[in-house]
Write a protein that holds these residues in place. Structure first.
Motif, PDB file in Angstrom:
ATOM      1  N   SER A 105       0.826  -1.179  -0.099  1.00  0.00           N
ATOM      2  CA  SER A 105       0.050   0.046   0.168  1.00  0.00           C
ATOM      3  C   SER A 105       0.900   1.187  -0.244  1.00  0.00           C
ATOM      4  CB  SER A 105      -0.771   0.112   1.235  1.00  0.00           C
ATOM      5  OG  SER A 105      -1.375   1.259   1.383  1.00  0.00           O
ATOM      6  N   VAL A 106       0.581   2.257  -0.874  1.00  0.00           N
ATOM      7  CA  VAL A 106       1.161   3.519  -0.810  1.00  0.00           C
ATOM      8  C   VAL A 106       0.257   4.565  -0.650  1.00  0.00           C
ATOM      9  CG1 VAL A 106       3.147   2.910  -2.325  1.00  0.00           C
ATOM     10  CG2 VAL A 106       1.192   3.842  -3.322  1.00  0.00           C
ATOM     11  N   ASP A 107       0.486   5.397   0.651  1.00  0.00           N
ATOM     12  CA  ASP A 107      -0.380   6.179   1.011  1.00  0.00           C
ATOM     13  C   ASP A 107       0.346   7.773   1.417  1.00  0.00           C
ATOM     14  OD1 ASP A 107      -2.619   4.098   1.960  1.00  0.00           O
ATOM     15  OD2 ASP A 107      -0.690   3.399   2.574  1.00  0.00           O
ATOM     16  N   GLY A 156      -7.462  -1.481   2.048  1.00  0.00           N
ATOM     17  CA  GLY A 156      -8.473  -0.264   1.515  1.00  0.00           C
ATOM     18  C   GLY A 156      -9.573  -0.267   2.385  1.00  0.00           C
ATOM     19  N   ILE A 157     -10.816  -0.814   2.033  1.00  0.00           N
ATOM     20  CA  ILE A 157     -12.109  -0.595   2.697  1.00  0.00           C
ATOM     21  C   ILE A 157     -12.138  -1.173   3.944  1.00  0.00           C
ATOM     22  CG2 ILE A 157     -13.186  -2.316   1.183  1.00  0.00           C
ATOM     23  CD1 ILE A 157     -14.946   1.066   1.935  1.00  0.00           C
ATOM     24  N   THR A 190      -6.377   0.862  -7.803  1.00  0.00           N
ATOM     25  CA  THR A 190      -5.841   1.002  -8.741  1.00  0.00           C
ATOM     26  C   THR A 190      -4.602   0.292  -8.616  1.00  0.00           C
ATOM     27  OG1 THR A 190      -6.555   3.243  -9.419  1.00  0.00           O
ATOM     28  CG2 THR A 190      -4.295   2.840 -10.083  1.00  0.00           C
ATOM     29  N   ILE A 191      -4.332  -0.703  -9.207  1.00  0.00           N
ATOM     30  CA  ILE A 191      -3.053  -1.855  -8.972  1.00  0.00           C
ATOM     31  C   ILE A 191      -1.937  -1.688  -9.963  1.00  0.00           C
ATOM     32  CG2 ILE A 191      -2.479  -4.085  -8.407  1.00  0.00           C
ATOM     33  CD1 ILE A 191      -5.301  -4.653  -7.444  1.00  0.00           C
ATOM     34  N   VAL A 192      -0.694  -1.298  -9.527  1.00  0.00           N
ATOM     35  CA  VAL A 192       0.340  -1.391 -10.348  1.00  0.00           C
ATOM     36  C   VAL A 192       1.234  -2.774 -10.309  1.00  0.00           C
ATOM     37  CG1 VAL A 192       2.536  -0.152 -10.851  1.00  0.00           C
ATOM     38  CG2 VAL A 192       0.575   1.049 -10.648  1.00  0.00           C
ATOM     39  N   GLU A 193       1.714  -3.386 -11.170  1.00  0.00           N
ATOM     40  CA  GLU A 193       2.341  -4.564 -11.165  1.00  0.00           C
ATOM     41  C   GLU A 193       3.973  -4.308 -10.761  1.00  0.00           C
ATOM     42  OE1 GLU A 193       1.213  -8.106 -12.496  1.00  0.00           O
ATOM     43  OE2 GLU A 193      -0.866  -7.625 -12.665  1.00  0.00           O
ATOM     44  N   ASN A 245      -4.340   8.050  -9.104  1.00  0.00           N
ATOM     45  CA  ASN A 245      -5.214   6.952  -8.607  1.00  0.00           C
ATOM     46  C   ASN A 245      -6.512   6.860  -8.378  1.00  0.00           C
ATOM     47  OD1 ASN A 245      -4.042   8.495  -6.461  1.00  0.00           O
ATOM     48  ND2 ASN A 245      -5.520   7.001  -5.128  1.00  0.00           N
ATOM     49  N   LEU A 246      -7.546   5.914  -8.669  1.00  0.00           N
ATOM     50  CA  LEU A 246      -8.791   5.951  -8.500  1.00  0.00           C
ATOM     51  C   LEU A 246      -8.972   5.278  -7.356  1.00  0.00           C
ATOM     52  CD1 LEU A 246     -11.753   7.157  -9.210  1.00  0.00           C
ATOM     53  CD2 LEU A 246     -11.998   5.014 -10.829  1.00  0.00           C
ATOM     54  N   GLY A 247      -9.531   5.257  -6.556  1.00  0.00           N
ATOM     55  CA  GLY A 247      -9.603   4.588  -5.138  1.00  0.00           C
ATOM     56  C   GLY A 247      -8.212   4.243  -4.476  1.00  0.00           C
ATOM     57  N   LYS A 248      -8.240   3.130  -4.036  1.00  0.00           N
ATOM     58  CA  LYS A 248      -6.838   2.759  -3.245  1.00  0.00           C
ATOM     59  C   LYS A 248      -5.700   2.143  -4.294  1.00  0.00           C
ATOM     60  CE  LYS A 248      -4.365   1.639   0.187  1.00  0.00           C
ATOM     61  NZ  LYS A 248      -3.490   2.488  -0.139  1.00  0.00           N
ATOM     62  N   GLN A 249      -4.680   2.973  -4.075  1.00  0.00           N
ATOM     63  CA  GLN A 249      -3.465   2.678  -4.755  1.00  0.00           C
ATOM     64  C   GLN A 249      -2.529   1.540  -3.946  1.00  0.00           C
ATOM     65  OE1 GLN A 249      -2.019   4.332  -7.781  1.00  0.00           O
ATOM     66  NE2 GLN A 249      -1.340   2.393  -7.818  1.00  0.00           N
ATOM     67  N   LEU A 250      -2.417   0.417  -4.728  1.00  0.00           N
ATOM     68  CA  LEU A 250      -1.665  -0.740  -4.324  1.00  0.00           C
ATOM     69  C   LEU A 250      -0.610  -1.027  -5.494  1.00  0.00           C
ATOM     70  CD1 LEU A 250      -4.815  -2.799  -3.430  1.00  0.00           C
ATOM     71  CD2 LEU A 250      -3.145  -1.684  -1.903  1.00  0.00           C
ATOM     72  N   VAL A 251       0.092  -1.797  -4.943  1.00  0.00           N
ATOM     73  CA  VAL A 251       1.353  -2.394  -6.061  1.00  0.00           C
ATOM     74  C   VAL A 251       1.117  -3.873  -5.777  1.00  0.00           C
ATOM     75  CG1 VAL A 251       3.860  -2.461  -6.762  1.00  0.00           C
ATOM     76  CG2 VAL A 251       2.688  -0.340  -5.891  1.00  0.00           C
ATOM     77  N   LYS A 252       1.172  -4.442  -6.931  1.00  0.00           N
ATOM     78  CA  LYS A 252       1.055  -6.312  -6.636  1.00  0.00           C
ATOM     79  C   LYS A 252       2.786  -6.514  -6.908  1.00  0.00           C
ATOM     80  CE  LYS A 252      -0.928 -10.548  -8.541  1.00  0.00           C
ATOM     81  NZ  LYS A 252      -1.933 -11.003  -9.641  1.00  0.00           N
TER      82      LYS A 252
END
Length: 336
Positions: free
Chosen positions: A44-46, A123-124, A302-305, A322-329
């Motif tokens: 998670s990036v915040d 996220g939620i 929004t998931i970046v790999e 980002n739309l919603g929660k920004q994550l990196v897989k």
């Protein structure tokens, strides 16, 4: 076996760039007795992490130079020297940004996949959702028919706030920075009125969208948007000051003074972090999980790999990409 980690190597004074962060190779650690070895699956990036890049006094310790940065993650236990967790367990916690890291099981929470995809724990059903719940319900104290304005409304926190506001019967106005985000807020989340702060005349649109004034302001961004909100506060308005991302990279930014507006409205403003409510997390988690299972709450990610793309995903937060929660897989689980 090599193990990549993301380090802060220089403290930024403006917007962070690749000059401030590097990816370093380290040794894969071995778990000691009572520990587990975990493999990062999602990072998670915040926005709050920008503050940790500074060494100024804050509510959370700064990142150390030439040491791994850290944040909320979803990880898989790949080796266990503890009876508390077994290999294959999926967990969440605050961990260093390393592909493999060791941890005390007491600092981790095992994820129940029946409640939703594992990413929802970041996220939620994690920090953003809890932040939205307590910031709105405890500070905002929404009442049927009141007007709620949310800045940064399409982000991880803001998108939860607008939905909870609708559940609680508010007239909800969401402010965001693209037509795509405005369409998402209106069409998917049921927000009553939307404002594009990049293209709209924000003060004029606030007058149109809030004909009865503003009772609750959930502020994620600060800056000029908030300057436009304060003169429109109703008597006894409540302001939940969650974030100020518009000024994180310009710490000496100046704007109109809010004090006279707060006095005229007898308004309450309270800054907070989700950690203030740690002893009530179960209350928030119960509300959020129940509404999610009832279909009254939804979420976007929004998931970046790729582990190497964590820095770029973080930088994108300050551009509103980002739309919603920004994550990196980072990886797939070893056990499925």
């Amino acid at each position: 076996m090599s193990n990549r980690e993301i380090q802060l190597v220089e403290r930024p004074t403006a917007a962070p760039t690749h000059e401030h962060i590097k990816i370093a190779e380290t040794e894969k650690p071995e778990p000691k007795q009572g520990e587990v070895l975990v493999k990062l699956l999602y990072v998670s990036v915040d926005p709050y992490m920008r503050g940790r890049m500074s060494d100024a006094k804050s509510y959370v310790a700064p990142f150390q130079l030439n040491e791994p940065m850290e944040g909320g993650v979803v990880a898989e236990v790949v080796e266990s020297q503890s009876d508390a967790l077994a290999a294959g367990d999926i967990v969440t916690g605050m961990l260093p940004w390393q592909e493999f890291t060791t941890a005390d099981p007491n600092t981790l929470r095992k994820i129940d996949p029946s409640l939703g995809p594992v990413t929802t724990s970041l996220g939620i059903l994690g920090m953003p959702g809890l932040t939205a719940y307590f910031g709105l319900m405890d500070i905002g104290q929404p009442k049927q028919g009141e007007t709620l304005v949310v800045s940064g409304a399409a982000g991880a926190v803001g998108s939860a706030v607008v939905q909870i506001g609708k559940i609680e019967g508010c007239h909800v106005v969401g402010i965001a920075g693209s037509d795509e985000k405005l369409a998402y807020l209106k069409d998917e989340l049921g927000v009553d009125e939307v404002i594009n702060y990049k293209t709209d005349d924000v003060p004029a649109r606030l007058d149109e969208a809030c004909p009865n004034g503003i009772d609750i302001y959930f502020d994620n961004v600060g800056g000029e948007i908030s300057d436009a909100v304060y003169p429109r506060l109703n008597k006894f308005a409540r302001i939940s000051q969650c974030g100020a991302i518009s000024t994180y990279n310009t710490p000496n930014a100046q704007g109109p003074r809010m004090q006279s507006h707060l006095i005229k409205a007898s308004a309450l403003i309270k800054g907070f972090t989700v950690g203030d409510y740690q002893d009530r997390f179960s209350e928030g988690f119960q509300y959020l999980s129940q509404k999610l299972q009832e279909g009254r709450l939804t979420y976007e990610e929004t998931i970046v790999e790729g582990f190497e793309n964590v820095p770029d995903a973080f930088f994108g937060l300050f551009e509103g990409s980002n739309l919603g929660k920004q994550l990196v897989k980072v990886a797939e689980p070893s056990h499925s």
